[in-house]
Write an enzyme that holds these catalytic residues in place. Sequence first.
Site, PDB file in Angstrom:
ATOM      1  CG  ASP A 162      -2.373   0.765   0.975  1.00 10.37           C
ATOM      2  OD1 ASP A 162      -2.212   1.811   0.652  1.00 10.37           O
ATOM      3  OD2 ASP A 162      -3.120  -0.139   1.244  1.00 10.37           O
ATOM      4  CG  HIS A 215      -5.007   3.771   0.691  1.00 11.86           C
ATOM      5  ND1 HIS A 215      -4.819   2.221   0.568  1.00 11.86           N
ATOM      6  CD2 HIS A 215      -6.560   3.900   0.209  1.00 11.86           C
ATOM      7  CE1 HIS A 215      -5.939   1.930  -0.113  1.00 11.86           C
ATOM      8  NE2 HIS A 215      -6.852   2.702  -0.268  1.00 11.86           N
ATOM      9  CB  SER A 547      -9.494   0.745  -0.297  1.00 13.16           C
ATOM     10  OG  SER A 547      -8.639   0.967  -1.415  1.00 13.16           O
TER      11      SER A 547
END
Length: 939
Positions: A162, A215, A547
């Site tokens: 990520d 994220h 996600s």
Amino acid sequence: MQLLSLLATLGAALGVAAQDDVFRAPRTGAPEGFDGIIPCTFFVEFPTSVVDPAAEVKNHFAKYPTAKYALRTSFSSDLISFASFELKGQCDEDIVASIGGAIHYQAVTVRAPPVPVKDVNPLKSGAPFVHKQDQIHDLTGVNKARNELGLTGKGVKVAVIDSGIYYLHPALGGGIGPNFKVVKGHDFVGNSFNGTAESIQESDDPLDNCSDVSHGTHVTGIIAGDARDIKDPKWAPKVPFSGVAPDARIYGYRVFGCQGLTGGDIITKAIYMAAKDGVDIINMSLGGGPAFNDESDSLAVDKVVAAQQIVVLASSGNSGSNGPFATGSPANAKTGISVASFDNGETYPHLGGIIEGSTYPASLSIAEKVHLQDGQTVELVAWNLTAAADPNNISDGCFKPSNDVTGKAAFMRWGAGVCGSVARCTNAYKAGAIACIIAKNKPVDNFGITGYEKIPGMLLPQEAGDHIVRLMQAGKTVNVTATYQVFAYGQSTGGTLSSFSSPGLDLELNLKPEIAGIGGNVLSTISPHSAEHEGSPEPYIDMSGTSMSSPYTAGVVALLIEKRGKIPAASFKAYLMNNAKPAPIYNTSLTHSPSYQGAGLVDAFGAATAQTIVTPPGLALNDTVNIKNQYTIKITNNYKVDVTYALQAKTAATSTQYLSGDDFPEDQSGTLLTNDQHATVTFLSNTCSEEDTTGTKTVLVRAGASVDVDIQFTPSALAPAGNLPVYGGYISITNSIDESALSVPYVGMIGSWAEKPFWSRNSTSLLKQWLRTLVKGAQTATTGLYADTSFAPLVANDAVNATDGSFVLAIPTYTSRQASVVVQYVGGDNAMVASGFSSNIAYIKLYDAVSGDDQGPAYWQTFQRTSYQKAQGLPANLLYLWTGRAYDFDSKSKLPSLRSQALPAGNFVMRFMGLKNFGDITKPADWDVLETVPFTLVY
Ligand SMILES: *[C@@H]1O[C@H](CO)[C@@H](O)[C@H](O)[C@H]1NC(C)=O
Ligand SMILES: *[C@@H]1O[C@H](CO)[C@@H](O)[C@H](O)[C@H]1NC(C)=O
Ligand SMILES: *[C@@H]1O[C@H](CO)[C@@H](O)[C@H](O)[C@H]1NC(C)=O
Ligand SMILES: *[C@@H]1O[C@H](CO)[C@@H](O)[C@H](O)[C@H]1NC(C)=O
Ligand SMILES: *[C@@H]1O[C@H](CO)[C@@H](O)[C@H](O)[C@H]1NC(C)=O
Ligand SMILES: *[C@@H]1O[C@H](CO)[C@@H](O)[C@H](O)[C@H]1NC(C)=O
């Protein structure tokens, strides 16, 4: 000569032919011309005996003293040896194809950072709601697995590929190393990675405190965060929570810099590095890759699953509104698990708007760079009170204000239609307003506002809007006060599919996604930098997206591995899918299609305790041309006693994306989900009992034994030709011991997917949505060449004036591996050769008809169907301008030459070529070829 005649029937779209003199590595994946490639950048794979692939590349280039390259990255392990590099100067692919000893090469594709869906607006804001800590885990059997089985994911190693991790966050352990939750990691790119080879800076520190979204930090918190007992007021959350598997061990692999993109090569390296580090699970909350599963990262997934039984999960994508067949790399890898998203039963807004003492949950606009301050009170002035009071108005804020909003907060009512929030908030800014306050006019879920960067925005729920209008109508001055807190509100869509979740199937009609986790409104950790950027009062935030559902499910797998030990990855996939719970479409009793929800919502307790396993865990029945006579499922009874299983077929929604007669895919609002077209399901095995009146059969399976059950599926014959509906359902398998039911999704298509023409010949929906203002006079939009903007069909020998430019509509009806548009000279002489072309065929050069942007040669590989949501701008690849220029066909590489030239005046035909579904590039019959009548090119 032979080549050219093949070309004449088929076009230039040939594979890479073997050359006699040089070794040519076969090229796979999405190469040159794919929208998402990094120009002149290649991934070259070597046999694993090559331990220094970078040196191999260096030695090769030593033979070409004038060629320059920049190494991006390289890797070698027991499973792979590869290097990726960028060619500098002239982009001569032959140099790449001739690297001795290479197995194959492909272009490196660009991967966009995943963008979370921002919406924290509950359906019913005012409703009393009692928050229970970790209620999210009640929906998925995680609380039950933790409480009754004591599972916490202890010691299970989970790789997070990520944007990096802010591991200093106390909820993530506060550090990195063997004694921390985050054990180790690697940064493949560095903070300032901008996509180029030169900007890559590798290190062993995956820390991210610079990306705006943070994220990877959010993803990590969902898997293994623990924010239940944090005392430090700087870090203590208002709504305490825990990730799915708080005792799992995290390996952080950073593939994005502070901002921007990454490449398929970097993701590939991260997958192999995680495998080398010996992880048990890999989570990749990154989507948006090419549609076909032969990209290097999708292949890497299959390799690490086969070699090390790693369970690999990837997000299915957030393109739910674009309609079916949205699966992309790496989620499309065959043996990986593509995860769809369901909504949480709660949302956690961090902004509230106080109106006369009532606090309403709110969200900021996505684009704003200036926020309202905590406690700041602004006076509201209606942009147009008549419009704000009318729940059906769709243009409030799109036109002139009725009132003076200078120095006040402009209040508008949302109604989707005439203009969007960007226009409305920009109008408010230009009219001198200090804030842009929009209230919903309907109780719809899942939508936020984009707004305008120079002005703070706030989206309020419908009740707040009604409240404001009532006060304004009574002639009162109305103020709104911003309050930054974190709330927990109920959400009525909880436990059903999130509207953004990308549906499958994949383009070979395999079942994708396989399963769903919770991804709609998940509270998790973010970095301090991100908290500041997002205007969040604490380093936690509510985000939505697949996600989030993918790490949620990865956390569940950690619980399963703790419980069941190291068993084959395919068995974990089966336990997950067998025990998942299919859900109805929100607000209906119709079970959603497996092509949207896979096996359904993950159930950790069921998957951890099931004593029965059914394989394969899903049945992809293909289209009616390729459907098999029968399918077999194997039921294995791991109980200590004999068990009778009751089998029943349950139908689910049918999804249709091509409407009658219209060959262009509709957007989601036009993708029909219906309760028809069901297949007849017959259990064939003679080990089954007779069917009872409810259509149930039973099968006895001895303790420790397996029984094969044969099933025949007879698709409905009702579908209109060309509609290609995707039908499906679930085989439910109930055991006699505790009556718990497992299920196996099945899914197929009615019609012939291979025969579906690639080019659209008849679309009214496209015209309705997009082209009406451009394509005047036409009734339908049809792929072809048009001499002028009347879009009247060409008549033989029409003049096409290159000086004025003519129009090309190239409308794909699905995603193809390859498509191109060529012109062929049909005059008797050698006019094209005389004017410098090497043959009488060339790729046309296109310009975007709207923006005028140069689009290069009309040659695409892995041609992506663009989405046609009503609210988007015109996609660039539909309507083109052609000015008579063309690129020579390179007989050696089969690719367009580098520079275009003007065609001579004369007689031509134009040919649109696209490889059809299931097609073989070398077979002319597998191409959809549309040829114009002969026309005369004039200047
Ligand atoms: C990317 O970064 C490199 C060096 O880090 C720089 O030379 C280059 O100009 C940058 N390119 C772009 C497109 O920003
Ligand atoms: C509304 O806010 C303004 C400041 O923006 C303040 O002067 C005024 O007193 C407030 N009115 C009410 C009714 O609260
Ligand atoms: C205000 O909205 C009403 C209802 O849509 C509309 O008829 C009127 O023209 C608008 N006023 C202005 C000044 O735009
Ligand atoms: C369906 O059949 C086609 C043509 O044989 C094949 O290419 C494809 O892989 C099949 N898909 C599935 C899911 O079996
Ligand atoms: C084109 O599509 C429309 C509906 O969208 C249909 O009514 C019409 O019959 C179709 N025409 C052809 C030639 O298929
Ligand atoms: C093509 O268009 C240009 C520009 O409008 C014009 O000057 C020229 O005469 C046209 N050519 C022919 C053959 O009509």
